[in-house]
Design an enzyme around this catalytic site. Structure first.
Site, PDB file in Angstrom:
ATOM      1  CG  HIS A   1      -0.241  -0.053   2.517  1.00  0.00           C
ATOM      2  ND1 HIS A   1      -0.207  -1.185   3.263  1.00  0.00           N
ATOM      3  CD2 HIS A   1       0.456   0.871   3.216  1.00  0.00           C
ATOM      4  CE1 HIS A   1       0.474  -0.962   4.376  1.00  0.00           C
ATOM      5  NE2 HIS A   1       0.874   0.268   4.368  1.00  0.00           N
TER       6      HIS A   1
ATOM      7  CE  LYS B   1      -4.576   9.127   9.936  1.00  0.00           C
ATOM      8  NZ  LYS B   1      -5.960   9.440  10.353  1.00  0.00           N
TER       9      LYS B   1
END
Length: 1021
Positions: free
Chosen positions: A194, A668
């Site tokens: 990914h 994040k």
């Protein structure tokens, strides 16, 4: 045109004599690049590139005074000119990346030669010889080698196996302790599917061709300089060939013509095995054996597959609807085909090498007996080759091996076809290899016979090693799925069967756990044969059935890891056990299981709760029994008497719990410093919990390529792990964006692998006592908490931040880039930060030169701590940096990221891409970011005691500076193209479009700049 190796009028500082080789190569590349552009596009483009280059200051950042004029110049470019300019800069970055990689590989080769050099070069009078004049033998190989040996030998030895074992001997580390570690050495590197990998396969092939030309050019120049010549026709011919490759590249499309499929990504990842890694791992094993023998001749080396590769490509379905059970099956067949093809090539080579005749040497009876069995089983081979190989038994045996490999390959190709699969399962073929042990036995038979006659064959040894490492699977496939997919599936199943008083998803955690445990004790099927469920639930069920089918066909080695992303509770693990039971992977009667269920703790809150979750699981008898290999093994481990003989546990080694820690989402969620500290703490706590239950722990580090997702030098990162958490076992993701820089060239690949192995052994045996100093931990807790608060106050609490992010970064356009089969968001619906994947989040900040996720909040935390006791606390942080590997790793990563930040160009994105009505509030957000950047730079320099960022790492400093300047024009071009694209979209919404170009043409131009900046930054997401 001024050289792009120069920033303005001030040349880059090259920091050692050996770097002159790089400077020479960069100059050559620029000359050829400029010649191609002038021939293809004319002097106008070259003049434009020069003018754009002039906007950079000496540090490689945009000059504010020239910003308006450059903006006006770029705005006046038509789309064709803008695209050509973007492509030119992007091509330059790709070329210097190749040169730098080639240079790094050359340095590794020189370093290895220097490592084995026993003494410095001496002159006749006994003094060390001095480097010759730069004007007399510019870049001769001998001079470069001497320079490397004299200046860098000690620095480069550290981190290699040749340095490690003598160092352990010098420290008097007990050999028994080293042997125990080697016996359990288990290093797994996992390719993921990914990443924001944006370079086409076609371009990768061109890069390899150019690298090969550079290698041949080196050899040609060293030859003619060694002969006292200044040039040669061969070198000139290679330079012309180099230029022609650049010309062909210029005329090749850099962007994918279609969105890659999962199998395209499989093909991309596996080509590194074809090109480099198939040969590299045997070389790594050989290096370890040789260096170990030199320092500890009585110790036994580890098994050959102490280091091997896994893959998520084709197995990771978290948020990727395109990874279906059928795609996973096709991936396994594809991998098997790749490795069989490599074996066939090697067998052909061995057939040319192993030509001994019975006229001149004898063989053992076991080889003759084996040949007789082969004659009976494969008479067609005997009829075809018996006369030719009548007196050459090794070649005849290899012919039979080759035929069995071809039969195995043919069967595999038919298995890949869904229409033939069931028929193949029902029919047997004795003349195939069912597992790697069968092939290994035949190869070892040849080896025994060679040894009996006093012969050896290194190519045969390599093949035996490759079979042990790769088997017939090449890599081990990991499965991954998000936790809510399992709970939703069980919710739907239970609701259909009406077996719960209320929906499963509405149960409390205690109620879920109690019900799951009861279901795991019964052999009653839960899922009806005809599955009247939603497509999503059927997919979850079929995935586990496919996992069992893969194990039946390919063996447990192909896939026995099932990762649960977003693990929040004990029930998340038990849900997978229940679904595995329904697929035949878990037997409730014996509690034996053929998969390792791996919880992935990603957010900061999940990391904090991880020890509690694992303790609760270890307290469950059925779970502990599954880890041990079954109830009988658990009873035996607890000292109970067992009746009858036990077969070995299905999964080896038993009593091993794998746990994955995620860097991307925790970053994040809480920022760089908080994320790294919470992962550090979680590892220590998890190790303590596992040890208390007699369970071995293997930590799986979900690191990204960029610093914002846990990336950075692997050697330093491994040494920075908490003492006692590795113990010879580690698993690390290798993101697609870093594969090219690590594994494109053989020597670089070997160096990368060797440093990882060295770090694992070094960390396991030596460790660092500073991790357990309570006062230091309390200080880090305070720093991490303060950094988290500062980070979240901007990212999650500032009401203007989401609009700022969506406006001033190319995140809307990144989602349209044909770079991955995986969607940019985990779930459809509300488009906020919670659903956005960490990869495009980091990618967008990298494009705009903010690189915000990798440093924001660190400066505030450091400043608040130092301000309490300015002199003493600064002195203490400097001591941390000097002595504590964890703290040094954190500061070094922040420093590297800060060196790539360019707030001048970042501010240009803000001014140009903001709507007029938003500019005032966005300027406020930018000013807050700018203040934190300058604060962080100042404090990092105070701690490292350097004048400039990266002064302590001149090589990295040179690499960053080399790119920073040329990325600036691409940033201006990107902003201009994004503005046009967004203006087009706005006009399209109003129904009136006044544009010469289509949306597709504008998007293509913007995507080309995204491609170029990613190449220039040398990382993406």
């Amino acid at each position: 045109m001024s050289s792009l190796v120069q920033v303005s009028t001030t040349p880059l500082q090259f920091f050692s004599t050996s770097d002159l080789f790089l400077q020479d190569r960069l100059k050559l590349v620029e000359e050829l690049w400029e010649e191609v552009l002038q021939a293809e596009c004319g002097q106008e483009l070259v003049a434009l590139l020069k003018k754009l280059r002039a906007i950079c200051c000496e540090q490689g950042q945009a000059q504010k005074a020239l910003e308006d004029s450059i903006t006006q110049l770029i705005e006046q470019l038509d789309l064709v000119e803008a695209v050509r300019t973007s492509r030119a800069f992007a091509l330059y970055f790709q070329l210097i990346n190749i040169v730098e990689q080639h240079y790094e590989q050359r340095d590794q080769q020189l370093s290895r030669r220097a490592t084995y050099q026993e003494s410095p070069v001496k002159t006749k009078n006994g003094n060390n010889s001095e480097s010759p004049s730069l004007f007399s033998s510019a870049f001769g190989a001998n001079w470069v080698e001497r320079s490397w040996t004299d200046d860098n030998q000690n620095q480069q030895k550290a981190g290699t196996l040749h340095w490690l074992f003598p160092y352990l001997k010098q420290l008097n580390v007990p050999p028994q302790q080293i042997q125990r570690l080697l016996n359990q050495l288990d290093i797994r590197l996992v390719f993921t599917a990914h990443p924001t990998e944006i370079v086409r396969h076609t371009i990768r092939r061109k890069q390899r061709r150019i690298a090969h030309i550079l290698q041949k050019l080196d050899q040609a120049e060293e030859t003619f300089r060694g002969m006292g010549l200044t040039n040669s026709w061969e070198a000139e011919q290679l330079k012309e060939q180099f230029k022609e490759e650049i010309r062909l590249w210029w005329r090749t499309d850099e962007l994918h013509q279609f969105k890659p499929t999962v199998l395209d990504e499989v093909d991309y990842a596996l080509h590194y095995f074809n090109e480099v890694l198939f040969q590299a791992l045997p070389q790594l094993a050989l290096r370890l054996k040789q260096t170990l023998k030199g320092a500890f001749p009585r110790l036994e080396p580890p098994k050959n597959n102490f280091c091997y590769f896994g893959s998520w490509v084709g197995g990771d379905r978290d948020g990727n609807p395109f990874v279906t059970p059928e795609v996973t099956w096709a991936t396994a067949c594809y991998q098997r085909n790749v490795v069989i093809e490599k074996y066939l090539q090697t067998v052909d080579e061995l057939s040319n090498i192993l030509s001994p005749s019975l006229h001149w040497c004898n063989v053992l009876p076991d080889l003759l007996d084996s040949l007789e069995k082969d004659r009976v089983q494969m008479p067609e081979i005997y009829t075809q080759l018996a006369i030719r190989y009548r007196q050459e038994p090794y070649r005849l045996k290899l012919a039979y091996i080759k035929k069995r490999l071809e039969n195995t390959q043919d069967r595999n190709n038919r298995l890949a076809n869904p229409n033939e699969r069931l028929l193949i399962f029902k029919t047997g073929n004795p003349n195939i290899y069912h597992n790697k042990e069968e092939l290994s036995e035949e190869l070892q038979l040849i080896r025994r016979n060679l040894e009996a006659s006093g012969l050896t064959c290194q190519e045969l040894e390599n093949l035996i090693c490759q079979v042990e490492i790769y088997g017939f699977n090449l890599t081990q496939l990991d499965f991954r799925q998000e936790s809510s997919c399992h709970s939703d599936a069980i919710n739907e199943i239970a609701e259909y069967l009406q077996i719960l008083p209320k929906p499963y998803n509405q149960l409390s955690e205690a109620e879920r756990t109690a019900w799951l445990i009861e279901e795991l004790k019964t052999r009653r099927p839960l899922i009806p044969q005809e599955m009247p469920f939603s497509e999503k639930t059927c997919e979850v069920i079929e995935t586990l059935k496919m996992l069992r089918l893969l194990q039946q066909e390919f063996g447990l080695e192909i896939c026995h890891t099932y990762i649960i992303s977003m693990t929040n509770d004990v029930s998340d693990v038990l849900e997978v056990m229940l679904l595995a039971q329904e697929a035949g992977l878990y037997d409730p009667a014996t509690s034996s299981i053929t998969i390792r269920i791996v919880p992935l703790f990603e957010t900061v809150e999940d990391l904090k709760r991880a020890p509690e979750i694992m303790r609760a699981l270890f307290e469950m008898t059925l779970y502990r029994a599954a880890l041990a290999g079954g109830y009988q093994y658990l009873a035996k481990d607890q000292g109970q008497e067992i009746i009858g003989e036990l077969q070995p546990p299905l999964l080896q080694p038993p009593n091993l719990q794998e746990i994955m820690v995620g860097y991307s989402d925790s970053n994040k969620d809480s920022g760089f410093l908080s994320s790294n500290w919470e992962i550090h703490k979680a590892q220590k706590a998890l190790q303590k919990v596992a040890k208390g239950y007699g369970i071995d722990l293997r930590l799986f580090h979900g690191r990204g390529g960029s610093v914002g997702r846990g990336g950075g030098p692997a050697y330093a990162a491994i040494l920075a792990q908490p003492t006692g958490t590795i113990n010879g076992r580690i698993k690390i993701t290798e993101q697609g964006e870093v594969l090219a820089s690590k594994y494109s060239l053989p020597e670089l690949a070997l160096y990368n692998l060797e440093t990882i192995v060295t770090a694992v052994i070094q960390s396991s045996l030596l460790g660092c006592g500073f991790d357990d100093i309570q006062v230091w931990n309390e200080i880090m807790e305070d720093l991490a908490g303060c950094a988290r608060k500062a980070y979240r106050s901007l990212i999650y609490e500032d009401p203007d931040f989401i609009d700022f992010f969506m406006s001033v970064t190319p995140i809307p356009e990144i989602s349209q880039l044909q770079i991955s089969s995986r969607p940019a968001r985990r779930k459809s619906g509300k488009k906020d930060l919670s659903t956005l994947r960490a990869i495009p989040w980091v990618f967008s900040w990298t494009q705009t030169r903010f690189l915000l996720p990798a440093w924001y909040g660190v400066g505030t935390a450091l400043e608040q701590f130092i301000n309490r006791e300015p002199e003493e606390h600064l002195k203490l942080l400097r001591y941390f940096y000097l002595k504590w590997p964890f703290f040094r790793m954190v500061i070094s990563k922040v420093e590297m990221t800060l060196s790539k930040v360019d707030l001048q160009i970042a501010h240009h994105y803000v001014k140009e891409l903001s709507k007029p009505e938003d500019l005032e509030r966005f300027e406020r957000v930018f000013n807050q970011i700018s203040e934190e950047y300058h604060r962080t730079c100042r404090l990092v320099l105070d701690i490292t005691e350097n004048e400039r960022l990266l002064d302590g790492d001149p090589t990295l400093q040179r690499s960053v500076q080399l790119r920073n300047g040329t990325i600036v024009p691409l940033g201006f071009l990107q902003v201009s193209l994004l503005k046009r694209l967004r203006q087009y979209n706005a006009q399209a919404e109003s129904g009136v479009i006044h544009f010469r170009y289509s949306k597709e043409e504008l998007l293509r131009g913007a995507l080309l700049t995204i491609n170029g900046i990613a190449a220039g930054m040398r990382n993406t997401g």
